[in-house]
Write an enzyme that holds these catalytic residues in place. Structure first.
Site, PDB file in Angstrom:
ATOM      1  N   GLU A 176       1.014  -0.797   0.163  1.00  0.00           N
ATOM      2  CA  GLU A 176      -0.040   0.119  -0.123  1.00  0.00           C
ATOM      3  C   GLU A 176       0.817   1.407   0.158  1.00  0.00           C
ATOM      4  O   GLU A 176       0.195   2.250  -0.059  1.00  0.00           O
ATOM      5  CB  GLU A 176      -1.041   0.255   1.046  1.00  0.00           C
ATOM      6  CG  GLU A 176      -0.076  -0.191   2.363  1.00  0.00           C
ATOM      7  CD  GLU A 176      -0.402  -1.380   3.528  1.00  0.00           C
ATOM      8  OE1 GLU A 176       0.466  -2.446   2.062  1.00  0.00           O
ATOM      9  OE2 GLU A 176       0.375  -1.690   4.330  1.00  0.00           O
ATOM     10  N   CYS A 281      16.336  -6.669  -0.809  1.00  0.00           N
ATOM     11  CA  CYS A 281      15.877  -7.813   0.091  1.00  0.00           C
ATOM     12  C   CYS A 281      17.670  -9.068   0.373  1.00  0.00           C
ATOM     13  O   CYS A 281      18.311  -9.664   1.232  1.00  0.00           O
ATOM     14  CB  CYS A 281      15.520  -8.867  -0.402  1.00  0.00           C
ATOM     15  SG  CYS A 281      15.587  -8.659  -2.169  1.00  0.00           S
ATOM     16  N   GLU A 382      16.910  -6.844  11.068  1.00  0.00           N
ATOM     17  CA  GLU A 382      16.904  -6.105   9.977  1.00  0.00           C
ATOM     18  C   GLU A 382      17.151  -4.908   9.866  1.00  0.00           C
ATOM     19  O   GLU A 382      15.080  -4.858  10.162  1.00  0.00           O
ATOM     20  CB  GLU A 382      16.147  -6.949   8.655  1.00  0.00           C
ATOM     21  CG  GLU A 382      15.842  -6.951   7.016  1.00  0.00           C
ATOM     22  CD  GLU A 382      14.783  -7.164   6.016  1.00  0.00           C
ATOM     23  OE1 GLU A 382      13.941  -7.432   6.622  1.00  0.00           O
ATOM     24  OE2 GLU A 382      15.746  -7.346   5.417  1.00  0.00           O
TER      25      GLU A 382
END
Ligand code: NAD
Length: 500
Positions: A176, A281, A382
């Protein structure tokens, strides 16, 4: 305020939605649009459209499905600039980087153009007397993809070209945060001749995701995003009886041996660590410097980090843009605060960076920590921002042990001049994708992409041969056409059939 609608059965709709999410321009800090957030009824409408479209699409010949992919391929190439600018405006990454992601996604469309070859089955004649055996794969039905903000074009393209070329119909629930690229693709598919209902886009948040995970008429779910949500998606969709592949987060290590060309390593690690503001990633986020490599490498990384040109994604001089939201900026700065408090050496501090004329943009400058230890949260978590941490290891074995002890196993790279060391690394490291003097080893479309450990839940990687397998299921057929006119017909033995 511009409203971004869903795309269901070949047209835009806001359906039953009454809630909206903010779509920022991360470079200016202004809200540029609002995206419609789906209710379960919108997911139901998309599934109904996709299920109806499946009845015809499954029977469309392989060559005609391939031709849609060829047409899509040309359209993407023609609209490359427009699409890349759209991505840059919502995500924040620089336009050249956005182009890179579209081109890597395009490779999957090109792979899907080969669907007639990719779906070739097997045939064995005479497996028993006058009996043949063969197998082929068929589509699953309605399948869904749930994708993250960081690659709004490429990650969905890991999924939908293969799923659709294989004969499935598709529902995309993109992030979104940067939803417009998905609607752009919907229009390109329509122009490429894809029938209505084969590709649908439902925007939304957890409400839409849960409706997808529970929907009885969705056969499979592909997810890419953070590890906690990947785990949740895998569990919930599996419990609902679906086939699931859920790719999660990462902490990708670059191991640098003392025999490496340190200028080469520092250049590549800087690009891999700070490109897209560290929001990849496959970004390198941890460096393990072995033995004597440490001081010389950190000196070079410092110099390179300070050279990175940070600015708005639309500015051709920018090498790195802002991060995606104000929350992401604050989270990343919080990690830098805690890393410094925990005793790591803050070599380059990006917290105070201001970009002229873009004071309200969500910018964080390249940040470099040295002498980080494995218990610090700047290492264990992360961060997903432009923060590179350097750990020191005495030996190569210790470096491999550090990589293997980490919860994630998405990508890793080794920098060395030794073939022996590289072989040992690729053999013993518990990571799905490995680079040898290649910092971001994202497999080409004709291989498959996926990590190990908490970077992937489920068995299959995405795109390439594993993608084809994920979106299809096998049928094995054993066939006899008895010639009763000439052969004596008698009752078969009662024992379990064996070859004669
Ligand atoms: P995210 O997990 O927040 O969101 C991913 C998707 O899940 C989005 O579509 C989002 O709407 C949905 N979602 C978010 N919270 C949810 C909830 N509570 N319940 C149900 N659905 C929810 O990830 P992100 O911030 O958009 O993307 C960054 C993350 O994605 C990073 O962790 C990154 O490593 C990971 N990622 C992994 C890969 C890979 O190949 N392994 C590739 C790209 C990104």
């Amino acid at each position: 305020m511009r409203t971004i609608p869903h795309w269901i059965s070949g047209s835009e709709t806001t359906g039953a939605s009454t809630r909206y999410g903010a779509v920022w321009n991360p470079a200016t800090g202004e809200q540029q649009a609002q995206v419609t957030l789906a209710e379960p009824a919108d997911v139901d409408a998309a599934v109904a459209a996709a299920a109806k479209a499946f009845e015809q699409w499954r029977d469309v010949s392989l060559i005609r499905r391939a031709r849609v992919m060829f047409a899509l391929r040309d359209l993407i190439e023609r609209h490359l600039d427009e699409l890349s600018e759209l991505i840059a405006d919502e995500h924040g990454k620089v336009v050249s980087d956005a182009k890179g992601e579209v081109i890597r996604g395009l490779e999957v469309v090109e792979y899907a153009c080969g669907i007639p070859t990719l779906l070739k089955g097997e045939y064995s004649e005479q497996v028993s007397t006058d009996v043949d055996a063969y197998s082929f794969r068929q589509p699953l039905g309605v399948v869904a993809g749930i994708t993250p903000f960081n690659f709004p074009a490429m990650v969905p393209m890991w999924m939908h070209p293969i799923a659709i070329a294989a004969g499935n119909t598709f529902i995309l629930k993109p992030s979104e945060r940067d939803p417009s690229a998905s609607n752009f693709f919907a229009r390109l598919y329509a122009e490429a001749g894809l029938p209505d209902g084969v590709f649908n886009v439902v925007h939304g948040d957890k409400v839409a995701v849960d409706a997808i995970l529970d929907h009885p008429d969705i056969a499979a779910v592909s997810f890419v995003g953070s590890t906690p949500i990947a785990r949740y998606v895998h569990q919930r969709a599996s419990a609902a009886g679906k086939r699931v592949q859920a790719l999660g987060g990462a902490k990708n290590h670059a191991v640098v041996l003392p025999d490496a060309d340190l200028d080469f390593a520092a250049n590549h690690i800087t690009a891999a660590g700070y490109g897209s503001a560290g929001q990849r990633c496959m970004a390198i986020s941890a460096v393990v410097a072995v033995g004597d490599a440490g001081d010389a490498l950190v000196a070079r990384l410092k110099e390179k980090a300070e050279e990175v040109k940070v600015g708005p994604g639309r500015d051709q001089a920018s090498e790195m843009g802002p991060v995606v939201t104000p929350e992401a900026r604050d989270r990343i700065k919080g990690y830098v605060d805690r890393g410094a408090q925990a005793g790591a050496t803050l070599v380059v501090d990006g917290r105070g960076l201001a970009v002229d004329g873009h004071e309200n943009g969500f910018f964080v400058g390249p940040t470099l920590f040295d002498r980080v230890t494995a218990d610090m949260d700047i290492y264990t978590d992360e961060i997903f921002g432009p923060v590179l941490v350097v750990l020191r290891a005495e030996t190569f074995d210790e470096a491999i042990a550090i990589v293997n002890a980490n919860q994630y196993g998405n990508g890793t790279a080794i920098f060395t001049a030794s073939g022996q060391a590289a072989k040992k690394f690729q053999r013993h490291v518990q990571v799905g994708m490995i680079g040898v003097n290649v910092p971001i080893p994202v497999p080409m479309a004709f291989y498959s992409f996926g990590g190990w450990k908490d970077s992937l839940f489920g068995d299959t990687h995405v795109h390439g041969p594993e993608g084809i397998r994920f979106y299809t299921r096998a049928k094995a057929i054993t066939s006899r056409w008895p010639d009763t006119q000439y052969q004596e017909h008698h009752r078969d033995h009662m024992h379990f059939p064996t070859a004669t």
